[in-house]
Design a protein around this motif. Structure first.
Motif, PDB file in Angstrom:
ATOM      1  N   ILE A 148     -17.301 -34.505 -11.410  1.00 32.67           N
ATOM      2  CA  ILE A 148     -18.070 -35.717 -11.678  1.00 32.67           C
ATOM      3  C   ILE A 148     -19.505 -35.288 -11.938  1.00 32.67           C
ATOM      4  O   ILE A 148     -20.118 -34.615 -11.092  1.00 32.67           O
ATOM      5  CB  ILE A 148     -18.008 -36.702 -10.503  1.00 32.67           C
ATOM      6  N   ASP A 149     -19.986 -35.645 -13.109  1.00 30.57           N
ATOM      7  CA  ASP A 149     -21.345 -35.286 -13.515  1.00 30.57           C
ATOM      8  C   ASP A 149     -21.626 -33.802 -13.256  1.00 30.57           C
ATOM      9  O   ASP A 149     -22.643 -33.426 -12.685  1.00 30.57           O
ATOM     10  CB  ASP A 149     -22.368 -36.196 -12.823  1.00 30.57           C
ATOM     11  N   ARG A 150     -20.647 -32.982 -13.648  1.00 31.92           N
ATOM     12  CA  ARG A 150     -20.716 -31.512 -13.623  1.00 31.92           C
ATOM     13  C   ARG A 150     -20.659 -30.886 -12.236  1.00 31.92           C
ATOM     14  O   ARG A 150     -21.036 -29.741 -12.052  1.00 31.92           O
ATOM     15  CB  ARG A 150     -21.931 -31.018 -14.383  1.00 31.92           C
ATOM     16  N   VAL A 151     -20.184 -31.638 -11.254  1.00 32.17           N
ATOM     17  CA  VAL A 151     -20.002 -31.119  -9.906  1.00 32.17           C
ATOM     18  C   VAL A 151     -18.517 -31.220  -9.563  1.00 32.17           C
ATOM     19  O   VAL A 151     -17.940 -32.307  -9.635  1.00 32.17           O
ATOM     20  CB  VAL A 151     -20.838 -31.916  -8.873  1.00 32.17           C
ATOM     21  N   HIS A 152     -17.906 -30.107  -9.188  1.00 33.48           N
ATOM     22  CA  HIS A 152     -16.490 -30.104  -8.837  1.00 33.48           C
ATOM     23  C   HIS A 152     -16.249 -30.998  -7.628  1.00 33.48           C
ATOM     24  O   HIS A 152     -17.022 -30.971  -6.666  1.00 33.48           O
ATOM     25  CB  HIS A 152     -16.011 -28.683  -8.526  1.00 33.48           C
ATOM     26  N   VAL A 153     -15.190 -31.801  -7.718  1.00 36.41           N
ATOM     27  CA  VAL A 153     -14.877 -32.753  -6.650  1.00 36.41           C
ATOM     28  C   VAL A 153     -13.385 -32.737  -6.339  1.00 36.41           C
ATOM     29  O   VAL A 153     -12.574 -32.259  -7.128  1.00 36.41           O
ATOM     30  CB  VAL A 153     -15.313 -34.192  -7.034  1.00 36.41           C
ATOM     31  N   LYS A 154     -13.047 -33.309  -5.194  1.00 39.43           N
ATOM     32  CA  LYS A 154     -11.647 -33.460  -4.795  1.00 39.43           C
ATOM     33  C   LYS A 154     -11.118 -34.787  -5.315  1.00 39.43           C
ATOM     34  O   LYS A 154     -11.879 -35.679  -5.686  1.00 39.43           O
ATOM     35  CB  LYS A 154     -11.533 -33.396  -3.277  1.00 39.43           C
ATOM     36  N   GLU A 169      -9.982 -37.194  -3.713  1.00 37.59           N
ATOM     37  CA  GLU A 169     -10.344 -38.310  -2.838  1.00 37.59           C
ATOM     38  C   GLU A 169     -11.762 -38.816  -3.111  1.00 37.59           C
ATOM     39  O   GLU A 169     -12.195 -39.812  -2.535  1.00 37.59           O
ATOM     40  CB  GLU A 169     -10.266 -37.878  -1.366  1.00 37.59           C
ATOM     41  N   THR A 170     -12.493 -38.146  -3.984  1.00 39.80           N
ATOM     42  CA  THR A 170     -13.888 -38.490  -4.243  1.00 39.80           C
ATOM     43  C   THR A 170     -14.004 -39.818  -4.994  1.00 39.80           C
ATOM     44  O   THR A 170     -13.315 -40.031  -5.990  1.00 39.80           O
ATOM     45  CB  THR A 170     -14.560 -37.372  -5.069  1.00 39.80           C
ATOM     46  N   PRO A 171     -14.879 -40.701  -4.524  1.00 39.73           N
ATOM     47  CA  PRO A 171     -15.107 -41.973  -5.237  1.00 39.73           C
ATOM     48  C   PRO A 171     -15.710 -41.734  -6.623  1.00 39.73           C
ATOM     49  O   PRO A 171     -16.483 -40.799  -6.819  1.00 39.73           O
ATOM     50  CB  PRO A 171     -16.102 -42.717  -4.342  1.00 39.73           C
ATOM     51  N   ILE A 172     -15.348 -42.604  -7.571  1.00 39.66           N
ATOM     52  CA  ILE A 172     -15.856 -42.470  -8.940  1.00 39.66           C
ATOM     53  C   ILE A 172     -16.990 -43.444  -9.236  1.00 39.66           C
ATOM     54  O   ILE A 172     -17.570 -43.393 -10.324  1.00 39.66           O
ATOM     55  CB  ILE A 172     -14.735 -42.637  -9.985  1.00 39.66           C
ATOM     56  N   ALA A 173     -17.342 -44.310  -8.298  1.00 39.53           N
ATOM     57  CA  ALA A 173     -18.405 -45.298  -8.520  1.00 39.53           C
ATOM     58  C   ALA A 173     -19.698 -44.596  -8.936  1.00 39.53           C
ATOM     59  O   ALA A 173     -20.118 -43.626  -8.318  1.00 39.53           O
ATOM     60  CB  ALA A 173     -18.630 -46.120  -7.258  1.00 39.53           C
ATOM     61  N   GLY A 174     -20.292 -45.072 -10.006  1.00 43.45           N
ATOM     62  CA  GLY A 174     -21.553 -44.536 -10.483  1.00 43.45           C
ATOM     63  C   GLY A 174     -21.447 -43.291 -11.346  1.00 43.45           C
ATOM     64  O   GLY A 174     -22.462 -42.792 -11.833  1.00 43.45           O
ATOM     65  N   ALA A 175     -20.235 -42.784 -11.540  1.00 40.61           N
ATOM     66  CA  ALA A 175     -20.063 -41.570 -12.358  1.00 40.61           C
ATOM     67  C   ALA A 175     -20.389 -41.869 -13.815  1.00 40.61           C
ATOM     68  O   ALA A 175     -19.996 -42.897 -14.351  1.00 40.61           O
ATOM     69  CB  ALA A 175     -18.639 -41.057 -12.240  1.00 40.61           C
ATOM     70  N   ARG A 176     -21.123 -40.966 -14.429  1.00 41.18           N
ATOM     71  CA  ARG A 176     -21.387 -41.082 -15.866  1.00 41.18           C
ATOM     72  C   ARG A 176     -20.334 -40.323 -16.658  1.00 41.18           C
ATOM     73  O   ARG A 176     -19.926 -40.752 -17.718  1.00 41.18           O
ATOM     74  CB  ARG A 176     -22.780 -40.551 -16.195  1.00 41.18           C
ATOM     75  N   GLU A 177     -19.910 -39.161 -16.123  1.00 40.00           N
ATOM     76  CA  GLU A 177     -18.888 -38.361 -16.803  1.00 40.00           C
ATOM     77  C   GLU A 177     -17.933 -37.779 -15.762  1.00 40.00           C
ATOM     78  O   GLU A 177     -18.359 -37.304 -14.716  1.00 40.00           O
ATOM     79  CB  GLU A 177     -19.518 -37.206 -17.584  1.00 40.00           C
ATOM     80  N   ILE A 178     -16.654 -37.839 -16.083  1.00 44.01           N
ATOM     81  CA  ILE A 178     -15.635 -37.186 -15.269  1.00 44.01           C
ATOM     82  C   ILE A 178     -14.870 -36.255 -16.187  1.00 44.01           C
ATOM     83  O   ILE A 178     -14.389 -36.671 -17.246  1.00 44.01           O
ATOM     84  CB  ILE A 178     -14.687 -38.195 -14.603  1.00 44.01           C
ATOM     85  N   ALA A 179     -14.808 -34.996 -15.797  1.00 51.22           N
ATOM     86  CA  ALA A 179     -14.110 -33.984 -16.596  1.00 51.22           C
ATOM     87  C   ALA A 179     -12.833 -33.574 -15.878  1.00 51.22           C
ATOM     88  O   ALA A 179     -12.808 -33.455 -14.649  1.00 51.22           O
ATOM     89  CB  ALA A 179     -15.009 -32.770 -16.800  1.00 51.22           C
ATOM     90  N   PHE A 180     -11.788 -33.360 -16.663  1.00 46.82           N
ATOM     91  CA  PHE A 180     -10.498 -32.924 -16.130  1.00 46.82           C
ATOM     92  C   PHE A 180     -10.109 -31.613 -16.796  1.00 46.82           C
ATOM     93  O   PHE A 180     -10.219 -31.473 -18.010  1.00 46.82           O
ATOM     94  CB  PHE A 180      -9.415 -33.972 -16.411  1.00 46.82           C
ATOM     95  N   PHE A 181      -9.625 -30.678 -15.985  1.00 43.31           N
ATOM     96  CA  PHE A 181      -9.229 -29.383 -16.520  1.00 43.31           C
ATOM     97  C   PHE A 181      -8.193 -28.738 -15.601  1.00 43.31           C
ATOM     98  O   PHE A 181      -8.117 -29.078 -14.420  1.00 43.31           O
ATOM     99  CB  PHE A 181     -10.451 -28.473 -16.694  1.00 43.31           C
ATOM    100  N   PRO A 182      -7.419 -27.808 -16.156  1.00 46.01           N
ATOM    101  CA  PRO A 182      -6.441 -27.104 -15.331  1.00 46.01           C
ATOM    102  C   PRO A 182      -7.147 -26.052 -14.480  1.00 46.01           C
ATOM    103  O   PRO A 182      -8.338 -25.779 -14.698  1.00 46.01           O
ATOM    104  CB  PRO A 182      -5.523 -26.456 -16.377  1.00 46.01           C
ATOM    105  N   PRO A 183      -6.423 -25.483 -13.527  1.00 45.06           N
ATOM    106  CA  PRO A 183      -7.022 -24.416 -12.717  1.00 45.06           C
ATOM    107  C   PRO A 183      -7.538 -23.297 -13.632  1.00 45.06           C
ATOM    108  O   PRO A 183      -6.928 -22.983 -14.662  1.00 45.06           O
ATOM    109  CB  PRO A 183      -5.879 -23.914 -11.852  1.00 45.06           C
ATOM    110  N   MET A 184      -8.635 -22.723 -13.236  1.00 44.29           N
ATOM    111  CA  MET A 184      -9.221 -21.632 -14.026  1.00 44.29           C
ATOM    112  C   MET A 184      -8.852 -20.299 -13.384  1.00 44.29           C
ATOM    113  O   MET A 184      -8.733 -20.207 -12.169  1.00 44.29           O
ATOM    114  CB  MET A 184     -10.733 -21.774 -14.078  1.00 44.29           C
ATOM    115  N   THR A 185      -8.696 -19.322 -14.233  1.00 46.59           N
ATOM    116  CA  THR A 185      -8.466 -17.968 -13.736  1.00 46.59           C
ATOM    117  C   THR A 185      -9.591 -17.079 -14.227  1.00 46.59           C
ATOM    118  O   THR A 185     -10.203 -17.349 -15.265  1.00 46.59           O
ATOM    119  CB  THR A 185      -7.112 -17.408 -14.227  1.00 46.59           C
ATOM    120  N   GLY A 186      -9.864 -16.075 -13.508  1.00 46.71           N
ATOM    121  CA  GLY A 186     -10.919 -15.133 -13.888  1.00 46.71           C
ATOM    122  C   GLY A 186     -10.337 -13.795 -14.237  1.00 46.71           C
ATOM    123  O   GLY A 186      -9.168 -13.528 -14.051  1.00 46.71           O
TER     124      GLY A 186
END
Length: 83
Positions: free
Chosen positions: A57-63, A65-82
């Motif tokens: 949410i707004d470029r901060v990783h969240v769980k 259970e995190t509320p979405i109220a007030g979010a400007r952007e929500i990004a979804f992506f698969p797990p990342m590997t390094g």
């Protein structure tokens, strides 16, 4: 709010981003994922295993259970590997 999709989530949905207004009863990231899953086959396919979907949410990783109220952007992506 703006939703952004990355990697195979984007490929399955067929969109990089979109503007949405979720219903009032959708209050958390997890509830948003469940609501999106009902928007059509492509969304259901993208979110078929929600436990693997990461969110920010707004470029901060969240769980989920995190509320979405007030979010400007929500990004979804698969797990990342390094490497």
């Amino acid at each position: 709010m703006k939703l952004s999709y990355f990697a195979w989530v984007r490929e399955r949905i067929g969109l990089a981003s979109e503007q949405i207004t979720p219903p009032a009863e959708v209050r958390t990231v997890g509830e948003l994922i469940a609501w999106l899953s009902g928007r059509g086959e492509e969304y259901a396919y993208a979110f078929e295993r929600p436990q693997f979907i990461r969110a920010a949410i707004d470029r901060v990783h969240v769980k989920h259970e995190t509320p979405i109220a007030g979010a400007r952007e929500i990004a979804f992506f698969p797990p990342m590997t390094g490497g």
